[in-house]
Each structure stands twice: as C-alpha cells, then as structure tokens.
Design a protein around this motif. Structure first.
Motif, PDB file in Angstrom:
ATOM      1  N   LEU A  32       0.820  -1.219   0.000  1.00  0.00           N
ATOM      2  CA  LEU A  32       0.000   0.000   0.000  1.00  0.00           C
ATOM      3  C   LEU A  32       0.848   1.261   0.000  1.00  0.00           C
ATOM      4  O   LEU A  32       0.316   2.365   0.097  1.00  0.00           O
ATOM      5  CB  LEU A  32      -0.935   0.001   1.216  1.00  0.00           C
ATOM      6  CG  LEU A  32      -2.004  -1.100   1.244  1.00  0.00           C
ATOM      7  CD1 LEU A  32      -2.779  -1.058   2.554  1.00  0.00           C
ATOM      8  CD2 LEU A  32      -2.970  -0.948   0.058  1.00  0.00           C
ATOM      9  N   GLY A  33       2.166   1.117  -0.089  1.00  0.00           N
ATOM     10  CA  GLY A  33       3.036   2.284  -0.203  1.00  0.00           C
ATOM     11  C   GLY A  33       3.750   2.686   1.061  1.00  0.00           C
ATOM     12  O   GLY A  33       4.477   3.685   1.079  1.00  0.00           O
ATOM     13  N   VAL A  34       3.575   1.930   2.156  1.00  0.00           N
ATOM     14  CA  VAL A  34       4.259   2.246   3.411  1.00  0.00           C
ATOM     15  C   VAL A  34       5.493   1.354   3.498  1.00  0.00           C
ATOM     16  O   VAL A  34       5.447   0.241   4.045  1.00  0.00           O
ATOM     17  CB  VAL A  34       3.338   2.027   4.627  1.00  0.00           C
ATOM     18  CG1 VAL A  34       4.053   2.437   5.911  1.00  0.00           C
ATOM     19  CG2 VAL A  34       2.043   2.806   4.459  1.00  0.00           C
ATOM     20  N   ASP A  35       6.595   1.814   2.955  1.00  0.00           N
ATOM     21  CA  ASP A  35       7.809   0.995   2.943  1.00  0.00           C
ATOM     22  C   ASP A  35       8.381   0.867   4.344  1.00  0.00           C
ATOM     23  O   ASP A  35       8.785  -0.226   4.777  1.00  0.00           O
ATOM     24  CB  ASP A  35       8.837   1.613   1.992  1.00  0.00           C
ATOM     25  CG  ASP A  35      10.058   0.722   1.840  1.00  0.00           C
ATOM     26  OD1 ASP A  35       9.872  -0.466   1.519  1.00  0.00           O
ATOM     27  OD2 ASP A  35      11.188   1.215   2.060  1.00  0.00           O
ATOM     28  N   ARG A  36       8.438   1.980   5.077  1.00  0.00           N
ATOM     29  CA  ARG A  36       8.907   1.986   6.460  1.00  0.00           C
ATOM     30  C   ARG A  36       7.987   2.895   7.266  1.00  0.00           C
ATOM     31  O   ARG A  36       7.548   3.931   6.768  1.00  0.00           O
ATOM     32  CB  ARG A  36      10.350   2.477   6.566  1.00  0.00           C
ATOM     33  CG  ARG A  36      11.371   1.592   5.842  1.00  0.00           C
ATOM     34  CD  ARG A  36      12.758   2.230   5.924  1.00  0.00           C
ATOM     35  NE  ARG A  36      13.296   2.196   7.280  1.00  0.00           N
ATOM     36  CZ  ARG A  36      14.170   3.087   7.758  1.00  0.00           C
ATOM     37  NH1 ARG A  36      14.552   4.122   7.011  1.00  0.00           N
ATOM     38  NH2 ARG A  36      14.647   2.983   8.977  1.00  0.00           N
ATOM     39  N   PRO A  37       7.694   2.548   8.506  1.00  0.00           N
ATOM     40  CA  PRO A  37       6.793   3.386   9.313  1.00  0.00           C
ATOM     41  C   PRO A  37       7.505   4.620   9.852  1.00  0.00           C
ATOM     42  O   PRO A  37       8.745   4.693   9.866  1.00  0.00           O
ATOM     43  CB  PRO A  37       6.391   2.445  10.457  1.00  0.00           C
ATOM     44  CG  PRO A  37       7.558   1.517  10.591  1.00  0.00           C
ATOM     45  CD  PRO A  37       8.114   1.332   9.207  1.00  0.00           C
ATOM     46  N   TRP A  38       6.730   5.591  10.318  1.00  0.00           N
ATOM     47  CA  TRP A  38       7.286   6.764  10.976  1.00  0.00           C
ATOM     48  C   TRP A  38       7.668   6.398  12.409  1.00  0.00           C
ATOM     49  O   TRP A  38       7.099   5.478  13.012  1.00  0.00           O
ATOM     50  CB  TRP A  38       6.295   7.926  10.954  1.00  0.00           C
ATOM     51  CG  TRP A  38       5.807   8.256   9.579  1.00  0.00           C
ATOM     52  CD1 TRP A  38       4.530   8.203   9.115  1.00  0.00           C
ATOM     53  CD2 TRP A  38       6.610   8.689   8.463  1.00  0.00           C
ATOM     54  NE1 TRP A  38       4.475   8.559   7.794  1.00  0.00           N
ATOM     55  CE2 TRP A  38       5.738   8.858   7.363  1.00  0.00           C
ATOM     56  CE3 TRP A  38       7.971   8.931   8.289  1.00  0.00           C
ATOM     57  CZ2 TRP A  38       6.184   9.262   6.115  1.00  0.00           C
ATOM     58  CZ3 TRP A  38       8.424   9.337   7.041  1.00  0.00           C
ATOM     59  CH2 TRP A  38       7.537   9.507   5.971  1.00  0.00           C
ATOM     60  N   LEU A  39       8.588   7.133  12.955  1.00  0.00           N
ATOM     61  CA  LEU A  39       9.124   6.807  14.274  1.00  0.00           C
ATOM     62  C   LEU A  39       8.037   6.783  15.340  1.00  0.00           C
ATOM     63  O   LEU A  39       8.013   5.894  16.203  1.00  0.00           O
ATOM     64  CB  LEU A  39      10.220   7.816  14.640  1.00  0.00           C
ATOM     65  CG  LEU A  39      10.890   7.607  16.008  1.00  0.00           C
ATOM     66  CD1 LEU A  39      11.541   6.236  16.083  1.00  0.00           C
ATOM     67  CD2 LEU A  39      11.915   8.717  16.259  1.00  0.00           C
ATOM     68  N   HIS A  40       7.115   7.754  15.315  1.00  0.00           N
ATOM     69  CA  HIS A  40       6.088   7.783  16.358  1.00  0.00           C
ATOM     70  C   HIS A  40       5.158   6.574  16.260  1.00  0.00           C
ATOM     71  O   HIS A  40       4.622   6.102  17.265  1.00  0.00           O
ATOM     72  CB  HIS A  40       5.278   9.087  16.298  1.00  0.00           C
ATOM     73  CG  HIS A  40       4.438   9.241  15.072  1.00  0.00           C
ATOM     74  ND1 HIS A  40       4.899   9.859  13.930  1.00  0.00           N
ATOM     75  CD2 HIS A  40       3.166   8.870  14.799  1.00  0.00           C
ATOM     76  CE1 HIS A  40       3.950   9.862  13.012  1.00  0.00           C
ATOM     77  NE2 HIS A  40       2.889   9.253  13.515  1.00  0.00           N
ATOM     78  N   GLN A  41       4.953   6.053  15.045  1.00  0.00           N
ATOM     79  CA  GLN A  41       4.128   4.863  14.896  1.00  0.00           C
ATOM     80  C   GLN A  41       4.782   3.657  15.562  1.00  0.00           C
ATOM     81  O   GLN A  41       4.119   2.873  16.251  1.00  0.00           O
ATOM     82  CB  GLN A  41       3.901   4.575  13.402  1.00  0.00           C
ATOM     83  CG  GLN A  41       3.083   5.637  12.679  1.00  0.00           C
ATOM     84  CD  GLN A  41       3.038   5.402  11.172  1.00  0.00           C
ATOM     85  OE1 GLN A  41       4.036   4.995  10.574  1.00  0.00           O
ATOM     86  NE2 GLN A  41       1.897   5.662  10.562  1.00  0.00           N
ATOM     87  N   VAL A  42       6.079   3.522  15.378  1.00  0.00           N
ATOM     88  CA  VAL A  42       6.804   2.392  15.968  1.00  0.00           C
ATOM     89  C   VAL A  42       6.855   2.522  17.491  1.00  0.00           C
ATOM     90  O   VAL A  42       6.663   1.538  18.222  1.00  0.00           O
ATOM     91  CB  VAL A  42       8.228   2.306  15.382  1.00  0.00           C
ATOM     92  CG1 VAL A  42       9.044   1.230  16.096  1.00  0.00           C
ATOM     93  CG2 VAL A  42       8.160   2.014  13.887  1.00  0.00           C
ATOM     94  N   GLU A  43       7.093   3.738  17.993  1.00  0.00           N
ATOM     95  CA  GLU A  43       7.149   3.935  19.446  1.00  0.00           C
ATOM     96  C   GLU A  43       5.816   3.555  20.095  1.00  0.00           C
ATOM     97  O   GLU A  43       5.794   2.874  21.132  1.00  0.00           O
ATOM     98  CB  GLU A  43       7.501   5.380  19.758  1.00  0.00           C
ATOM     99  CG  GLU A  43       8.937   5.759  19.418  1.00  0.00           C
ATOM    100  CD  GLU A  43       9.214   7.236  19.663  1.00  0.00           C
ATOM    101  OE1 GLU A  43       8.236   7.991  19.877  1.00  0.00           O
ATOM    102  OE2 GLU A  43      10.394   7.632  19.645  1.00  0.00           O
ATOM    103  N   ALA A  44       4.709   3.998  19.504  1.00  0.00           N
ATOM    104  CA  ALA A  44       3.400   3.680  20.070  1.00  0.00           C
ATOM    105  C   ALA A  44       3.095   2.195  19.945  1.00  0.00           C
ATOM    106  O   ALA A  44       2.567   1.566  20.877  1.00  0.00           O
ATOM    107  CB  ALA A  44       2.319   4.515  19.383  1.00  0.00           C
ATOM    108  N   ALA A  45       3.412   1.603  18.790  1.00  0.00           N
ATOM    109  CA  ALA A  45       3.133   0.180  18.578  1.00  0.00           C
ATOM    110  C   ALA A  45       3.955  -0.686  19.533  1.00  0.00           C
ATOM    111  O   ALA A  45       3.455  -1.677  20.089  1.00  0.00           O
ATOM    112  CB  ALA A  45       3.416  -0.192  17.127  1.00  0.00           C
ATOM    113  N   ASP A  46       5.220  -0.333  19.748  1.00  0.00           N
ATOM    114  CA  ASP A  46       6.063  -1.091  20.684  1.00  0.00           C
ATOM    115  C   ASP A  46       5.509  -1.027  22.109  1.00  0.00           C
ATOM    116  O   ASP A  46       5.484  -2.032  22.827  1.00  0.00           O
ATOM    117  CB  ASP A  46       7.495  -0.538  20.676  1.00  0.00           C
ATOM    118  CG  ASP A  46       8.342  -1.135  19.558  1.00  0.00           C
ATOM    119  OD1 ASP A  46       8.021  -2.245  19.093  1.00  0.00           O
ATOM    120  OD2 ASP A  46       9.326  -0.480  19.146  1.00  0.00           O
ATOM    121  N   ALA A  47       5.067   0.170  22.529  1.00  0.00           N
ATOM    122  CA  ALA A  47       4.508   0.309  23.871  1.00  0.00           C
ATOM    123  C   ALA A  47       3.250  -0.544  24.023  1.00  0.00           C
ATOM    124  O   ALA A  47       3.059  -1.211  25.048  1.00  0.00           O
ATOM    125  CB  ALA A  47       4.189   1.778  24.153  1.00  0.00           C
TER     126      ALA A  47
END
Length: 871
Positions: A32-47
């Motif tokens: 869908l065009g999201v090659d890599r996520p944005w940093l805030h997305q990863v921080e929230a998902a990890d939490a």
C-alpha cells in the motif's frame, strides 16, 4: 485579508518495522506504499505490544491507525496460527485474541473497516475476521460477529445499550479481549466524555470477570496533557499510560490566512460621501505606554500590544512569529504562494502578521481592537467561502470548505456550483455537499469520489473533522471560528495531508468573536490547545452507570475503587432511594427495566426524524430530533445534495417529515422563543439586596413560525405561523439578581444593563469549568434585565442536560469564589472592549451582542460588595 501566517514544512523520520510485527501485515503495508513506518508509529506500537496503555497524540494525517492496527492484527494472527499448529492437541485450543475498536461516529468505523479490508487483501491475510457492529446491524449479522469476529468496530453507544447489558452473548469476545482501541479520544469531553469513561470502566470490569485484562490504545488530536486525559478516560493512574506526542511524519508547507469579508456596498449614510477621507479634527495620540513593546521583545504578545514605542513611527511586526501548536517550527514561504497570489489579491508575501502603525482601533488612539459600526454590514462568511471555493476549484485545487451548519454546507455547495457554471459547466459537477443526515451509502460514495479526484471540492459540516481518511487536499476553507483550537487544527490538518503543501483560510462570520480573532492572530497561533475536560465522579453521571454495572454483574466492595472515591456514598444513597438493593455479597439491580436506559450518553433528546419523499417513499436522510422543528417543519425548504424539497408534513409522533421535490427561489428561516422558568428554589442565600438561588428550571424553546426569504438577496417574501409543541429541558440552574439599587451603585444605566448582564453571563460560564470540572459546552445561560420570576435583573447559568449534571450546584456552593474569579478575569484581560478571553463566547446564540465589558466589571464589583466575608 487581515493576517497571513506561514507554517513550514517538516521532514519525516522513519524507523524499521518492529521484529514482532507479522510479516504478511508488513508486506501488506508495503504493497500500500508504506515501505517503512514513521518513528512515532513504531514507538506507540512497541509500547502497546509490551502491554502498556498508550495514547498517540499527533497531528491530523500522521498515520495513527498503523500504530494500533499493527500490534492488534499481529496478535490476532499469532493466536490464529497457534490454534492451527496441531488441532489435535488440547493446548492448541486457545482463544483467538480479539480487539474492540471504539470511535465517536459510525462513519469513522466504516472508514476504518474499508482501510482494514485493503490492508488484509494487500497482505493476503484472510484469517483475520473484521466487522462493524452497531445499532444498524441486523440480528443475524450481530450473531456472526458474536461468534466469529476477531476485530469488532463499534461506538460507545452500542457498548452501553447492547454489548455490556448482554455481555453473556459476547463472552467469547470479552474473554479473549487483548486490545481496546479508542480512536479520536479528544472528542470524548464534557458530560459525554464522563459517560464514555464510565462505559470503559464497566467494560474493564466485565472483561476481568471473563479473565481478560485488555491494553488500551488511544488516538488523539494534539491536545494538552494527553496522558492525563487518557488515564482519566480509562480509569487508571497516569503513570500507567505511555504518551507519544512527537510527530515524526512529514508535513507540507502551509499558508494560513485570516480573512474578514468586505463591507457591503451602499451601506454608508447618505451624507457620508460629502466627508473627506481624512478627518481634519483627528489628532494622533501617543500610544498608551502599557501596551507598547519593543520590536525585539520575544515574550508572548497580549491581545492589545503594539509593536514599537510611541513616537517611533509605524510599528513593525516581529521578524518571526510563534508557530502553531500543530505545526511547530520557524516560518517559511510555501509552494502554494503562486496559487495564493492568484486567488487572494493583495496577499501578504512575507512572514508574520501584517504590519500596522496605528493598530486596528480608531484613528489616533493606537488601540489594537476592532470597532465595528453596526450600520456597516459585511458579506456573509458562507458567501465569501463560496467565492473562494469556486476560485480554488477553477484553479484545479482539491478543497474542503467547513461550515457551521447543514444549511450552510448545502448553501456553499449550491452557490459554488452556480459560480462555476459561468466558467465551465463541467466544473460544477465536481462540487458537492457532505453533512450529517445523509444516508451511509451516500456518504461513502462522496468520500470515495473526493479521494479519487472525481470530486474536486466538498462543502461540509464538522462531519469530516474526525479521522475519515481523505488525503491529498490542497486547501481547507473554514467559515467561522469552530469553537476550539483543537477543532481548528483538526480541520486545518486536512490541507496538505500526506506531506503536500496546503492552504488554510479562516473566514470570519459577522460576530465579535470571529472579528476579534482574525485581527488578533496571536490568540489563534500563539495560544496552547485546550485540554480534554470531563469528570467521571460527577454523581449525576455516575449514578446511572452504577445501576447499569449492578445490572450487568452485582457490584462487589472490592470493585468500588474502579468508579472513584465517592462510589460507596453514592451507592448508599441509591439503596436508600430503593434504586439498588444491598446484600452481603454486593449491590443488586432488581427492577424489570433495563438499567442502561437510565441515561443517554449524548443527551440527543430522541431518535432522529426521517426525511421521506412523499411520491416515491425514498428515504432522503435524517434530522436530529432536537432540530427537526426548526428545519423540517411544514413548509420548510429542505436541500439535499443540491436538490430542493418542500416539507408537506412533519409527523412528530411518527418521526417522519414528508417532502416533495420542488425548485424554489427561496429558503426558510424558523422563528423561535426561549424562556427560562424557575420551577423550584432548592437553596437560596441573600447577599444584602442581591439574591443567590439554586433550583430546578424549565428551559423552554418553541418554534413559532418561519420566514420565506428570496435567495440570494434574502428579501423577506412572507411570514407563516406554525403550531408546534414547545420543547422543554428540565434541568438545574444557579442564578443571581441585580436589583435597581445595585445597578445604580455600579453606574450601570438602563441602556447598558443588557450588555453588562450578558457579558457577566458569558464570563461566568467560561470560568465555571475551572471550579466544576466540565466543558463550557455542558452549560447554558440566560441574562435578562427583568425576569418574571425574580422581578429583577437576573443572570442564569444552567446545566445543558436533562435533570442537571451538578455543575450549577457547584457554582452555587462556590458563589463568591466563582463571581470574584469572573470579575478578576474580565478586569485582568488587557483588551479594551471585550474579547474571547473574557466576555465573548463561541456558542452565543445572539452573536455576542450586546456586550459591555466595562459595565460588567462595575456590576460584578457592586454585587461582590455584598458577598459574605466567610465565602
């Protein structure tokens, strides 16, 4: 044009996909065009993956949904895979992890369902079962969801009225509940927010009874203290919530324009042309020393500050301005400058506010406020928005125009199409209205058309303010101040989504509040966004939810802390009234009625009225019950997607308005009257000649008739009477009187009395939330120079909910403190004639007129002179 602010572009910061993320989902996002996520997305998902309650508070279009769907769907797929490893082994018979998604509107749930379907198809993952379920879902579909769905998308109302009372039918979902997603949680404020918070506590309690302890993931607009607000909403300590607030997504460069419509021609007095342009008797005065600032003063400006000192010549703007809370950074020109210059003649080319040596007050005063003569009307904001929208559409831009009402959305769309017909008939078909009351399939079709580019522009209400995914827009037009900075930045965030450049234009209505704001840009750009305010311990709100909780499962002593420190006392009162029954094992609901019916989360006042075409029986849309009398009364013109219908009959008992398609050259405007009648005085305190009262009041509104006005010049064509029932809100109110001797002592004349009372009413409503943990939208008010029950000048402040919500009662208990804070707030405000920070209200039904700030200060001082010293 009164001000141009340039908001710079922001580069995005990406991160690697988490190691725990499901590989097929990652492949789907990449497809869908999201090659890599944005940093805030990863921080929230990890939490969230680690089991921490998490709130993600970033700007519109920053991709918050990925942050909660990645852990939720990865968990669901992992549980599904475990159950398939060895179907014959008993340890493989584990429950599939489930997720419950909650949002304020059905439209947003439908949008998320479509996005999830695209993701799962792109990732070729068909083993996750996703479905919406709400009040419109059939029983057969609801049964399938109960038995099979891994992800259920719904709203708090369905939770309150259906899922929680019938929790045994949802035992599979609740017992496997791993995540609860609360989207657009900033929308849950005031009494509505308190209701939703208690519904979530009931959900946590029932999930625990089935052995589940879900992790809550909350998505919010940029608000003040998101961790505290999120913790209060779900009922945990703020230390248990991880807040992710640094937005790592890219933002395009934006131009934000403040715009005041021009004065209408021909509105001057007949002799005005004989006067010279410059007043020969005007003597330039030195600027007041208390409002002058040096050009290098970088502290936050006050509303009436003047840059530069008296005698220094023309004042100049600071070299840079403070950025908005939603788009931080230094200012920079935008790529849309050429488009701006073409569409907005005279656009200010540089950064910062437009320089002005005199300020915006009368010549020679140096004052920086706006004095609007009452006999010089301006073009309406909707007319100005329609012109701008037509220009943008003709220039090839894709735009949204936000209006304050459904009528406004239809009017802007129709006028824009008429303008475009004169240029190119094919342009006219690319503009439509979008508002509440449309059928779901109509809204979905409009959303798809604006995404695909088949439509170039939508004129909409705030129905598109929340997170329905519409990206790639070039411009957003806003007709009038939307009430809060949170709403303003949510709407503005639609421009330039997906990192493209954007243009935002706020057009002032003919209202002192709007006029003030477009001439005082610092009140918009340099002030913080509001916090989300609500109080789940309010006994008026808590009591019916305790009854509902007891009906779901008997309440145990060890569970009371979940609902707050006042729970035990409130339960004792409910037992004394016979509402609940106390047993050694807990508190029980023993009535035949459904306890969930004791309260309505939104206070909507009834089911919506259906608008049906008489000849065909086709359902056109719906109208809120509270507004049906004024919008679909007999003879009313109802506009639906550019087609006009005339109401043949409003059948209130059936909840139906029958309409006939008819082309007319007029619109209809209802006339109504609102009164406040004291029904009981529950408490009263004399302050010498002043009386403070608290009690039950009836706030009655009745539509009396309507006017037919020709469009577009609004000439009155006729007036018709109507025989409609009065709508009555029985609630609680606090009031204080101002006898003639108090008005005389304050130096408030008969002419100034309405403005003084009105200003005091507005300011006191604005200050009560500081003492009563509510939102000003939870309150209403009335001020009158002579009230029939008190026989004196009186100011009322009432709760805007049936039966009251405890706010007025709190105001009565803290009367002197409240009124003193009100007086001090008005007096401390450095404006000259009143502003949104003191006496103007964003929800005034009288267009903030009349208001007299100085008289209000004198009146409040005179009233407080009689206050008991012990208060």
């Amino acid at each position: 044009m009164t001000h141009v602010r340039h908001l710079p572009a922001r580069a995005g910061t990406q991160a690697d996909w988490p190691s725990w993320a499901d590989a097929d989902l990652v492949q789907g996002y990449r497809a869908l065009g999201v090659d890599r996520p944005w940093l805030h997305q990863v921080e929230a998902a990890d939490a969230a993956w680690s089991g921490r309650h998490t709130v993600l508070a970033t700007s519109t279009g920053s991709g918050k949904s990925l942050a909660f769907w990645l852990p939720a769907l990865s968990t669901a797929r992992a549980a599904s895979a475990r159950s398939l490893l060895d179907p014959g082994r008993i340890e493989s018979l584990t429950r599939r992890a489930t997720t419950l998604y909650l949002c304020p509107t059905k439209a947003l749930a439908a949008d998320q369902l479509a996005a999830l379907d695209r993701l799962l198809v792109a990732g070729r993952t068909r083993d996750v079962r996703v479905s919406t379920c709400d009040g419109d879902t059939s029983l057969d579909e609801r049964r399938w969801v109960q038995e099979h769905a891994d992800v259920v998308l719904t709203n708090p109302d369905f939770l309150h009225f259906a899922l929680l009372p019938q929790h045994r039918r949802w035992a599979r979902l609740l017992g496997s509940l791993r995540y609860v997603v609360v989207d657009e949680c900033h929308a849950f404020r005031g009494v509505f927010g308190a209701h939703v918070g208690l519904v979530l506590r009931r959900l946590r309690r029932l999930a625990a009874s089935y052995g589940a302890t879900p992790t809550f993931l909350l998505a919010s607009a940029t608000t003040s203290d998101p961790a505290v607000s999120a913790a209060r909403l779900i009922g945990v300590d703020p230390s248990e919530v991880t807040a992710v607030t640094t937005d790592a997504s890219p933002a395009g460069r934006k131009t934000f324009v403040l715009w005041q419509p021009p004065e209408l021609p021909g509105s001057d007095a007949p002799w005005s042309a004989l006067l010279p342009e410059d007043d020969p008797w005007a003597t330039p005065l030195a600027l007041p020393r208390h409002v002058t600032r040096s050009a290098d003063d970088l502290s936050p400006p006050a509303p009436d500050d003047i840059w530069g000192s008296a005698g220094d010549g023309p004042a100049t703007a600071p070299a840079s301005g403070a950025s908005s809370p939603a788009f931080p950074g230094a200012e920079d020109p935008v790529a849309l400058g050429e488009l701006l210059a073409g569409l907005l003649p005279g656009a200010h080319p540089g950064p910062g506010p437009l320089a002005t040596g005199e300020g915006s007050g009368p010549l020679g005063t140096g004052e920086r406020f706006v004095a609007e003569p009452s006999d010089r009307p301006r073009r309406t904001a909707t007319a100005e928005i329609a012109d701008l929208l037509a220009d943008l559409t003709a220039a090839g831009a894709r735009s949204l125009a936000f209006t304050r009402s459904r009528r406004g959305a239809e009017s802007v769309a129709a006028t824009t199409r008429a303008h475009l017909l004169e240029i190119d008939p094919t342009f006219a078909t690319s503009v439509q209205a979008y508002r509440g009351g449309y059928l779901p399939e109509e809204r979905r079709a409009l959303e798809a058309a604006i995404r695909s580019g088949d439509l170039r522009a939508l004129a909409t209400t705030n129905a598109l303010e929340l997170g329905v995914d519409i990206s790639g827009l070039d411009a957003v037009l806003i007709a009038g101040w939307p009430g809060t900075r949170v709403s303003l930045w949510q709407q503005a965030g639609r421009a330039g989504r997906a990192g493209t450049d954007g243009l935002v234009v706020l057009v002032a209505r003919e209202d002192p509040l709007d006029t003030f704001l477009v001439h005082h840009a610092e009140a918009i750009f340099d002030a913080p966004v509001e916090a989300t305010v609500f109080d789940t311990t309010n006994p008026y709100v808590l009591a019916p939810h305790l009854c509902a909780a007891a009906a779901e499962l008997p309440l145990r002593s060890e569970e009371l802390d979940l609902f707050g420190p006042r729970t035990a006392d409130l339960l004792a009162e409910l037992v004394e009234r016979g509402t609940l029954r106390r047993r050694p094992s807990g508190w029980y609901w023993t009535h035949n009625e459904q306890a969930s019916r004791l309260t309505d989360l939104r206070g909507s006042g009834g089911d919506p009225v259906r608008v049906v075409e008489s000849v065909t029986g086709r359902l056109l849309g719906t109208v809120d019950a509270a507004s049906a009398d004024s919008t679909v009364h007999d003879g009313a013109v109802y506009v639906h997607q550019g087609a006009s219908f005339v109401v043949d009959e409003l059948r209130l008992e059936d909840g139906v308005a029958l309409v006939t398609r008819r082309d007319v050259d007029y619109g209809t405007w209802a006339r109504w009257v609102t009164t406040t009648e004291i029904q009981s005085v529950d408490a009263e305190v004399p302050w010498g000649p002043v009386t403070w009262g608290f009690g039950s009041v009836d706030v009655t509104t009745q539509v009396l008739g309507y006017q037919r006005k020709r469009i577009p010049d609004l000439q009155v064509l006729g007036t018709e009477e109507l025989d409609l029932p009065a709508r009555m809100l029985r609630t609680t109110a606090v009031w204080w009187t101002a006898p003639a001797e108090v008005l005389l002592a304050a130096g408030v004349t008969v002419e100034a009395t309405p403005g003084a009372l009105h200003a005091a009413e507005h300011a006191s409503i604005g200050l009560l939330p500081l003492l009563a943990t509510c939102d000003r939208w939870d309150l209403g008010g009335l001020s009158t120079a002579l009230h029939v029950d008190t026989e004196q000048a009186t100011v009322f402040v009432h709760d805007a909910y049936p039966g009251g919500a405890g706010f007025a009662e709190r105001g009565f208990a803290l009367g002197a403190t409240w009124l003193r804070a009100t007086r001090d707030a008005i007096a401390a405000c450095r404006c000259f004639a009143g502003c949104p920070a003191c006496v103007q209200s964003p929800k005034c039904g009288n267009a903030n007129n009349p208001l007299d700030k100085a008289a209000a200060i004198r009146l409040l001082t005179a009233v407080l002179a009689h206050a008991p010293t012990a208060s």
